[in-house]
Scaffold this active site. Structure first.
Site, short mmCIF file in Angstrom:
data_model
loop_
_atom_site.label_atom_id
_atom_site.label_comp_id
_atom_site.label_asym_id
_atom_site.label_seq_id
_atom_site.Cartn_x
_atom_site.Cartn_y
_atom_site.Cartn_z
CD1 TRP A 101 -2.37 -2.14 1.55
CD2 TRP A 101 -3.10 -0.89 -0.16
NE1 TRP A 101 -3.45 -2.77 0.98
CE2 TRP A 101 -3.92 -2.04 -0.07
CE3 TRP A 101 -3.37 0.04 -1.17
CZ2 TRP A 101 -4.99 -2.27 -0.94
CZ3 TRP A 101 -4.43 -0.19 -2.04
CH2 TRP A 101 -5.22 -1.34 -1.92
CG ASP A 175 -3.44 3.98 3.87
OD1 ASP A 175 -4.51 3.79 4.47
OD2 ASP A 175 -3.16 3.43 2.78
CE LYS A 199 -9.49 -2.69 2.87
NZ LYS A 199 -8.31 -1.90 2.64
C1 LIG Z 1 -7.84 -1.31 1.28
C2 LIG Z 1 -6.74 -0.32 1.44
C3 LIG Z 1 -6.60 0.78 0.59
C4 LIG Z 1 -7.46 0.99 -0.65
O1 LIG Z 1 -8.75 1.28 -0.39
P1 LIG Z 1 -9.77 1.49 -1.61
O2 LIG Z 1 -11.02 1.83 -0.90
O3 LIG Z 1 -9.84 0.22 -2.40
O4 LIG Z 1 -9.26 2.62 -2.43
C5 LIG Z 1 -5.58 1.67 0.83
N1 LIG Z 1 -4.73 1.50 1.84
C6 LIG Z 1 -4.83 0.44 2.69
C7 LIG Z 1 -3.85 0.30 3.80
C8 LIG Z 1 -5.83 -0.50 2.51
O5 LIG Z 1 -5.92 -1.55 3.33
#
Ligand SMILES: *Cc1c(COP(=O)(O)O)cnc(C)c1O
Length: 368
Positions: A101, A175, A199
């Site tokens: 990521w 993030d 998530k």
């Molecule tokens: C799932 C995830 C993303 C991407 O999210 P989207 O909603 O598909 O854009 C970005 N960063 C992390 C750490 C993730 O787990």
């Protein structure tokens, strides 16, 4: 009906209480005669849902007054562009690469600013974290980006870096998509945090952004208006129509979180204690077995996402089929890593981890 345990990395399991409440309110929210999906985002009903969700999220994560909370769209991937569009001022940003990521983030940011890799653990196959003292940070960077929990590689920062003590005045961007609300956040170290809801907070479609006020108002001229943090803040996240139903479900999840208790602890602190126990049980079972292996250094193993491998990979399909028959769903690892992955988000009860461990031990016994 008891439902199977769902270990998906995302979109992921939601608390059953939340799903039941949403089902009960589907046709008529709170006597309004409308589903939440059918309401004007500017009407008093939805505005009250929105305001409660925002206030609950602020309370749960103890977000200080000088930070603003935005409900956006586009997910974590859009934020990879929206953050540099708003924070880079067209100059430079430093990235710490600890998995898939953060690597995606730095690639996207290169479209908008000068990116430097301050540290990377690619050479260890993303099974460790680089010591902050070794990071190559630039004094004039407009921000420093990390992914505080790498969902695919299963690596988590258990302590956020203190950039000031490393000689940097740049704001830290995290993030936190895949561990938001699983543990408290030390906001004194953070300038901006973003995370997709799917998530640990709710359904796909809404992205939570928490940003310190002084970072607003510096968007590049090419930044789309709907993605200019200042515009979003000035319009209470309703510059364009927000993802109203996703915000409502996230709001129900926040109320569920506030009700959680573990001993003296409540809310996110209670979740943290539970998440520690859940992860410990699974990692212990893996480490004590002859069949399963997790390759991540013990000091940075994720509490949320546990990748593991069968030493005999020819048994992978049999393992997954047996898991499904035991009511244990979505354990297949990410295609870039292979093997298995169990995601243990807030909504996963300890009973789910116990059932997984019992199945893993049974599967190992039958292999000989
Ligand atoms: C799932 C995830 C993303 C991407 O999210 P989207 O909603 O598909 O854009 C970005 N960063 C992390 C750490 C993730 O787990």
């Amino acid at each position: 009906m008891t439902r199977p345990f769902n270990f998906s990395a995302g979109p992921a399991n939601l608390p059953e209480e939340v799903l039941r409440q949403a089902a009960a309110e589907m046709l008529d929210w709170n006597g309004s005669g409308m589903s939440v999906m059918e309401m004007s985002h500017r009407g008093k009903e939805f505005v009250s849902i929105y305001e409660n969700a925002e206030a609950d999220f602020r309370e749960l994560l103890a977000i200080p007054k000088d930070f603003r909370i935005l409900f956006m769209q586009g997910g974590g991937l859009a934020e990879n562009a929206i953050v540099p569009l708003n924070l880079s001022r067209g100059a430079s940003a430093d990235f710490v690469i600890t998995g898939s990521w953060s690597d995606k983030s730095q690639k996207e940011a290169r479209k908008y600013c000068d990116v430097q890799i301050a540290a990377s653990t690619a050479s260890s196959d993303y099974t460790s974290l680089p010591l902050p003292a070794s990071w190559d940070l630039r004094r004039d960077a407009s921000y420093v980006h990390i992914c505080s929990n790498e969902t695919i590689n299963g690596v988590e920062f258990h302590q956020l870096p203190d950039l000031k003590s490393l000689g940097s005045d740049a704001p830290l961007v995290i993030d936190f998509s895949s561990h938001v609300a699983s543990r408290p956040v030390d906001w004194s170290k953070v300038g901006l945090a973003f995370g997709g809801a799917q998530k640990n907070l709710g359904p796909a479609g809404v992205t939570l952004v928490v940003v310190r006020e002084d970072l607003l108002g510096h968007a590049l001229p090419i930044c789309p208006s709907a993605f200019d943090y200042k515009t979003v803040v000035d319009n209470q996240s309703m510059y364009n129509t927000p993802p109203t139903y996703a915000i409502y479900i996230a709001g129900l999840t926040f109320q569920w979180l506030k009700r959680q208790q573990d001993g003296e602890a409540t809310g996110v602190a209670a979740m943290e204690k539970r998440n520690q126990r859940k992860a410990q049980q699974l990692y212990d079972a893996i480490d004590q077995s002859q069949l399963y292996v997790n390759k991540v250094s013990k000091d940075c193993r994720s509490r949320m996402n546990v990748p593991f491998f069968l030493r005999d990979e020819s048994r992978n399909e049999a393992f997954l089929a047996g898991a499904k028959a035991h009511g244990l769903l979505q354990l297949k690892g990410h295609k870039s890593v292979g093997g298995m992955r169990a995601s243990l988000y807030n909504a996963m009860p300890i009973e789910g981890v116990q059932a997984l461990v019992a199945y893993m031990q049974e599967f190992e016994r039958t292999q000989s």
